[in-house]
Design a protein around this motif. Sequence first.
Motif, short mmCIF file in Angstrom:
data_model
loop_
_atom_site.label_atom_id
_atom_site.label_comp_id
_atom_site.label_asym_id
_atom_site.label_seq_id
_atom_site.Cartn_x
_atom_site.Cartn_y
_atom_site.Cartn_z
N MET A 1 0.83 -1.19 0.00
CA MET A 1 0.00 0.00 0.00
C MET A 1 0.87 1.24 0.00
O MET A 1 2.03 1.21 0.37
N ALA A 2 0.31 2.36 -0.44
CA ALA A 2 1.04 3.62 -0.40
C ALA A 2 1.14 4.10 1.03
O ALA A 2 0.24 3.91 1.84
N VAL A 3 2.24 4.75 1.35
CA VAL A 3 2.46 5.30 2.67
C VAL A 3 2.60 6.81 2.56
O VAL A 3 3.44 7.30 1.82
N ILE A 4 1.76 7.54 3.27
CA ILE A 4 1.85 9.00 3.28
C ILE A 4 2.40 9.41 4.62
O ILE A 4 1.82 9.14 5.66
N ASP A 5 3.54 10.06 4.62
CA ASP A 5 4.11 10.57 5.85
C ASP A 5 4.03 12.08 5.82
O ASP A 5 4.78 12.74 5.13
N LEU A 6 3.11 12.62 6.58
CA LEU A 6 2.90 14.06 6.59
C LEU A 6 3.65 14.75 7.72
O LEU A 6 3.46 15.92 7.98
N GLY A 7 4.48 14.01 8.41
CA GLY A 7 5.24 14.62 9.49
C GLY A 7 4.36 14.90 10.69
O GLY A 7 3.35 14.24 10.90
N GLU A 8 4.73 15.87 11.47
CA GLU A 8 4.00 16.20 12.70
C GLU A 8 2.92 17.21 12.36
O GLU A 8 3.19 18.40 12.21
N LEU A 9 1.66 16.73 12.25
CA LEU A 9 0.60 17.61 11.77
C LEU A 9 -0.55 17.75 12.75
O LEU A 9 -1.63 18.14 12.36
N ARG A 10 -0.33 17.38 13.99
CA ARG A 10 -1.41 17.54 14.98
C ARG A 10 -1.83 19.01 15.02
O ARG A 10 -1.02 19.91 15.02
N THR A 112 3.64 16.34 -0.70
CA THR A 112 3.88 15.48 0.45
C THR A 112 3.93 14.01 0.06
O THR A 112 4.73 13.25 0.58
N ALA A 113 3.07 13.60 -0.87
CA ALA A 113 3.01 12.20 -1.28
C ALA A 113 2.45 12.12 -2.70
O ALA A 113 1.60 12.91 -3.09
N VAL A 114 2.96 11.15 -3.45
CA VAL A 114 2.43 10.82 -4.77
C VAL A 114 2.39 9.31 -4.88
O VAL A 114 3.38 8.64 -4.58
N ASP A 118 -5.43 2.28 -8.66
CA ASP A 118 -6.50 1.95 -9.60
C ASP A 118 -6.49 2.82 -10.85
O ASP A 118 -7.52 3.39 -11.24
N GLY A 119 -5.32 2.94 -11.48
CA GLY A 119 -5.22 3.69 -12.72
C GLY A 119 -5.24 5.20 -12.56
O GLY A 119 -5.33 5.92 -13.55
N THR A 120 -5.13 5.67 -11.31
CA THR A 120 -5.13 7.11 -11.03
C THR A 120 -3.89 7.45 -10.23
O THR A 120 -3.53 6.74 -9.29
N VAL A 121 -3.23 8.55 -10.59
CA VAL A 121 -2.10 9.06 -9.83
C VAL A 121 -2.63 10.13 -8.89
O VAL A 121 -3.32 11.06 -9.31
N LEU A 122 -2.32 9.99 -7.61
CA LEU A 122 -2.83 10.90 -6.59
C LEU A 122 -1.66 11.66 -5.97
O LEU A 122 -0.65 11.07 -5.60
N VAL A 361 15.57 4.91 5.18
CA VAL A 361 15.05 5.36 3.89
C VAL A 361 13.55 5.56 3.97
O VAL A 361 12.82 4.66 4.44
N GLN A 362 13.07 6.72 3.52
CA GLN A 362 11.63 6.95 3.46
C GLN A 362 11.00 5.98 2.47
O GLN A 362 11.57 5.70 1.41
N GLN A 363 9.81 5.48 2.80
CA GLN A 363 9.17 4.48 1.96
C GLN A 363 7.85 4.99 1.42
O GLN A 363 6.97 5.39 2.18
N ASP A 364 7.73 4.97 0.09
CA ASP A 364 6.48 5.33 -0.56
C ASP A 364 5.57 4.12 -0.69
O ASP A 364 4.36 4.26 -0.88
N GLU A 365 6.14 2.93 -0.66
CA GLU A 365 5.39 1.67 -0.62
C GLU A 365 6.04 0.80 0.43
O GLU A 365 7.26 0.84 0.60
#
Length: 428
Positions: A1-10, A112-114, A118-122, A361-365
Amino acid sequence: MAVIDLGELRDEAPPGPGRRRPRAAGRPFRSVVVLLVALVTLAAAAPPARPAGRTLAGGPGAAAFVSGDRVYVVEPADPQGGASRRLVAYRAGSGPPRTLWRTPLPGAGAATAVWEQDGTVLLVGRTDGDSVYETVAFDARSGRVNWVQPGVGFPAGEALLMQVPEATGRQPIRRVAVSDGRTLWSAPGTPDDVELSFGPSGVDRLVYLPAAGETAVYDAVTGARLVARDLRPGDLPTRQRTVLAAGMLLVIGDAGSTVTGYDLDTLQRRWTAALPLVGYAERCGSLLCASKQTGGMWALDPATGAVRWTDDRWAGTLSAAGGRLLVAAGIAPDTGAGTGLAVVEEADGRLVADLGVWEVVQQDEFDGRLFGVRRIRNSRLLLVELDPAAGRPEVREVLVGAVGDCRAGAKLVVCRHTNGGFGLWRLS
């Protein structure tokens, strides 16, 4: 799955999905002798250095993201040249990477993340002035913009869960279709009173946490309310710090001196433990690991809250396998960027191996593997797999021309290159 790391966003944005890797904090723990032995052992075991046979363009402000066999580069705007931001899609094959398409991006904020779904780039990122978040969807074949919506889109099964992090009123939380952005269901909420629970396919539950009244858990796929309960009947309205971990809602109360665990399926109280200054908690193998705000961590029995062991050297856990934990210490200021890592026994916290200092290493997947890099001579990075079951770093590559800022997917790793762009290597 994709991993979104938005940092400290509280108080600004919702937390990233799934795991939240602990930031390096606390007291550094290194043995000079062990570190030197590790360096000698790694140098002897290192494979032949492999230069990047594939390089991608990208200036100082560009950012690269990995998804499958594609790399997406977000190029910053060039006001002097009259160019807007662009998203460039590359496919990595057996030869040089092939450019698939280029498309302009609205706004001027940082991505922040790409990822592809399902055939769509977010793409999730901030807009002009870094003031608000938005999610943009592109056709994966052509790069055409399909839709743009305010807020952060989180993977949630076959759809997305959209949350607007800016507290400018009660913004609804919505489940939207990936293909066209249409709303499948919506519910009221603000960032201050909603927590997201993550499973293997992204967000699976929403937890509403009002200052008073019933706490409620909702299914993120159907929007149905699963359970509701007043956890503090008769108390004055007040907001408490909460963490979702190991199938539980953890409520930090009494000025940060106690933690109470509630079963997320029933909201029944399991236990209350005296744990002062808890900063974060997460599942670590079969245990629950809680990090202290001042450094150090506890390993708890998630069923009873009993402390199995505690250690002031570690700031948190990164992964678990084979009855062992990969734990992080603090930043070692005398060795440059990086985090002190070690392997300990899950059952009792006994030290198995001090791995020295690595940049994780940061992981996008995330496919279960975790990688680290360390700078060696002549603009090279040593890439290793950090497997706690093995008890030592497993050398994968020597990346010639890499200078840092690495990201990994399931198939590829991309790093900043000495030529100013990005180098691309295929993971074995």
